[in-house]
Enzyme design. Structure first.
Site, PDB file in Angstrom:
ATOM      1  N   GLU A   1       0.863  -1.177   0.000  1.00 39.62           N
ATOM      2  CA  GLU A   1       0.000   0.000   0.000  1.00 39.62           C
ATOM      3  C   GLU A   1       0.904   1.233   0.000  1.00 39.62           C
ATOM      4  OE1 GLU A   1      -3.462   2.271   2.642  1.00 39.62           O
ATOM      5  OE2 GLU A   1      -2.681   0.322   3.288  1.00 39.62           O
TER       6      GLU A   1
ATOM      7  N   ARG B   1       6.003 -12.576   9.873  1.00 42.06           N
ATOM      8  CA  ARG B   1       6.736 -11.390   9.436  1.00 42.06           C
ATOM      9  C   ARG B   1       8.068 -11.294  10.161  1.00 42.06           C
ATOM     10  NH1 ARG B   1       4.152  -5.851  12.044  1.00 42.06           N
ATOM     11  NH2 ARG B   1       4.654  -6.275  14.227  1.00 42.06           N
TER      12      ARG B   1
ATOM     13  N   LYS C   1       4.294   0.828   9.814  1.00 41.87           N
ATOM     14  CA  LYS C   1       4.303   2.080   9.061  1.00 41.87           C
ATOM     15  C   LYS C   1       3.685   3.212   9.868  1.00 41.87           C
ATOM     16  CE  LYS C   1       4.220   0.658   4.195  1.00 41.87           C
ATOM     17  NZ  LYS C   1       3.399   0.689   2.968  1.00 41.87           N
TER      18      LYS C   1
END
Length: 651
Positions: free
Chosen positions: A108, A347, A357
């Site tokens: 994104e 992750r 983020k």
């Protein structure tokens, strides 16, 4: 336990649960196959296996689906290196996707990519490369409130810098906005969706929780014609933000909360999109757009991190329902078992950093750091600016492997060792640089400066004379037992120069050491130093280049900043020290000029002997008209980090 892979000429590290700290003996390995002891100790979660994951080369081919290449890879016995590759290999052998392998990296564009994305990039592009497939770069640009073109441009630069190339042109979820809207209308017509006019708070309340079932919205059973009319009003911009949403009609008592009538569209009338501008006053949700974008592109294996595990069921539901419309909108997903499937992996979690983020954005907007590319940031741009080579990041991902263990945490020292090893193999430029100058007067020197020739492949010269500089870290007036460098009455060998002896210490009115007075041995030039005499670096007091050096430490003092209340409380106050009085040998300017003329790499890296590897910060250098170097990584001895014991200050 170390085990050699039968297919690849490299070693795997297998850490059983009984192996505390993962320590292993490696001294008996051939030098070419040694793995740093730190690698073994840095992976401190139990039961892990570090395996071959992917090669470092970028994709060799572009174009359409590589069906034949993928089948050939399976037929030639290519081995899987992790559980995701196991799935891909099984699908190839059963010809589930007619021999196709297509992955995608779908960021994104709401910020810069970070170290966590590196793992996903290497995995997705690596699978495509290994099995003769292709990988798309697709931006999931469904939230214009936080997306910017600068993020899109930076993401493309980061992927290419890592050594990968996507198939064809980059793609965007916004490429499919019109098709997604048509499917939204079809869902309403089939009774699979409805327009809900509950407030956001009421929608959340009606959804229930994991222990409490949800309840139906009063608008859930409104006629399809009414929902269709309202949906078209939303599309035409005739409804206010927050007044309505389009929801899928699934099951409000479903055990998976995600499946309780998820939102498909919301109204954002006054938010321009980076690509479509003000064309769309409504935007699809991530869940609605993501899986269908995969299906449109013919993605076979949708690989993402574990936080999307709960969305897997919805991913399949949307795709299956669209396929059931039988409008031939998904030609790459026939027969029905050829729909893409989502596969989750853990992750990358690492000590002393944050990989959210949202939190990284707080650091930038709060001006705790100098932008997204601050060298202390775990962003790819920050690591690039600091001087990290892409090969080091790919090597890190190869070492840590791919698992489904969500509690695995990697120590930052493992990344630093990968960086150090990569730079030792590739950086040829070397120079002497005094980081914290301490003036030295050579009392028995007379006459003009002497020009010394520095041995090596490149011609270098250094001035030696009456006034020189040593690094303050190389002197202790009251030396510790293991301190082998300069002290009163002690000798040291100056690199490429003479042996000197400290005869006198000069202090200022404040009590700090201001100067050392030393004598040199004129017969010691070009000779090996006597036994137990250390070799240190130096610079001429005036015939040297003034530079600024930035020394970096961990941005967070807490190993797990995200677990300590507000992560900002864990910020370190000593993460960056700017040394403005550093002096480097004069040949550094010529090295930089030669690099510009001969190298395609925009980053100039140099090894300051005994101090570590450094990278020229072009952004800061251009702003100050003075060479500014970022410390990429210090030597394992950590000489460049001041110990704080010596009772002197470098002016």
């Amino acid at each position: 336990m170390l085990a050699r892979s039968p297919q690849f000429s490299q070693w795997r590290i297998c850490l059983p649960t009984t192996c505390k700290g993962g320590k292993a003996r490696i001294a008996s390995l051939p030098r070419s196959n040694r793995i740093s002891q730190v690698v073994c100790t840095a992976i401190f979660f139990s039961g892990c296996r570090v395996q071959r994951g992917w090669r470092s080369r970028s994709l060799l081919n572009k174009g359409s689906f590589r069906k034949n290449a993928s089948l050939k890879a399976a037929e030639e016995g290519v081995e899987a290196g992790n559980f995701v590759e196991d799935i891909v290999l099984t699908d190839l052998k059963t010809k589930k996707y007619q021999g196709r392998v297509r992955t995608r990296f779908p960021p994104e564009p709401n910020g810069f990519l970070h170290i966590g994305h590196v793992k996903s990039i290497c995995l997705n592009f690596g699978i495509a490369e290994k099995f003769g497939g292709s990988c798309n770069l697709r931006f999931d640009d469904t939230n214009p409130e936080s997306e910017k073109q600068v993020y899109i441009d930076n993401i493309k630069e980061d992927v290419r810098w890592l050594g990968f190339e996507w198939d064809g042109s980059e793609r965007y979820a916004s490429d499919y906005f019109q098709q997604l809207y048509r499917w939204g209308e079809a869902f309403i017509d089939r009774g699979l969706a409805y327009v809900d006019e509950l407030s956001a708070e009421d929608i959340s309340e009606y959804r229930g929780s994991v222990t409490r079932p949800g309840k139906n919205s009063p608008f859930r059973d409104r006629p399809a014609e009414e929902s269709l009319e309202l949906f078209r009003q939303m599309r035409a911009g005739g409804m206010a933000q927050g007044s309505a949403v389009l929801r899928a009609k699934i099951d409000m008592s479903h055990p998976n909360v995600i499946m309780r009538d998820p939102i498909m569209y919301r109204i954002l009338p006054d938010t321009p999109h980076p690509r479509t501008g003000n064309e769309w006053p409504i935007y699809p949700s991530y869940d609605w757009a993501h899986g269908l974008s995969d299906a449109i592109e013919g993605v076979t294996h949708s690989v993402c991190t574990l936080e999307f595990n709960m969305h897997n069921e919805l991913y399949n539901w949307f795709n299956e329902k669209v396929l059931s419309l039988d409008d031939d909108s998904l030609p790459l997903c026939r027969p029905p078992d050829a729909l893409p499937r989502q596969h989750e992996f853990a992750r990358l979690e690492m000590t002393n950093i944050v990989v959210s983020k949202r939190k990284l954005k707080r650091l930038v907007e709060g001006e705790y750091v100098d932008g997204w590319d601050d060298p202390r940031m775990p962003t790819i741009s920050g690591m690039r600016r600091r001087g990290y080579p892409p090969a080091a990041l790919r090597k890190l991902c190869e070492l840590i492997g791919v698992t489904k263990v969500p509690t695995s945490v990697i120590e930052l020292s493992l990344l630093e060792n990968c960086v150090r090893d990569a730079l030792q193999e590739t950086v040829a430029a070397k120079a002497l640089c005094v980081l914290r100058p301490l003036p030295v007067t050579i009392t028995n020197w007379s006459g003009e400066d002497e020009l010394l020739e520095v041995p090596g492949d490149e011609a270098r010269q250094m001035h030696f004379g009456k006034e020189i500089l040593l690094d303050a870290e190389d002197f202790q007036e009251d030396p510790e037992p293991n301190f082998k460098r300069l002290a009163p009455g002690r000798k040291v060998k100056l690199r490429y120069s003479y042996v000197i002896t400290c005869d006198e210490v000069i202090r200022g009115s404040d009590g700090d050491i201001k100067e050392l007075r030393c004598s040199y041995d004129p017969e010691s030039l070009g000779k090996r130093p006597p036994k137990k005499v250390a070799v240190i670096h130096w610079a001429h007091a005036t015939q040297s280049a003034p530079v600024t050096v930035r020394m970096y430490d961990n941005l967070f003092s807490d190993a797990r900043p995200e677990e300590a209340g507000d992560f900002l409380d864990a910020l370190s106050g000593d993460s960056c020290k700017e040394l403005t009085s550093a002096r480097c040998e004069p040949s550094i300017s010529a090295m930089w000029k030669k690099h510009q003329e001969e190298s395609e790499d925009p980053i100039f890296r140099v090894q300051f002997e005994r101090c570590g590897f450094f990278a020229l910060d072009r952004k800061a250098t251009e702003a100050t008209s003075r060479m500014v170097f970022n410390c990429t990584v210090t030597p394992r001895s950590d000489f460049a980090k001041p110990k704080g014991r010596a009772k002197q200050k470098a002016k």
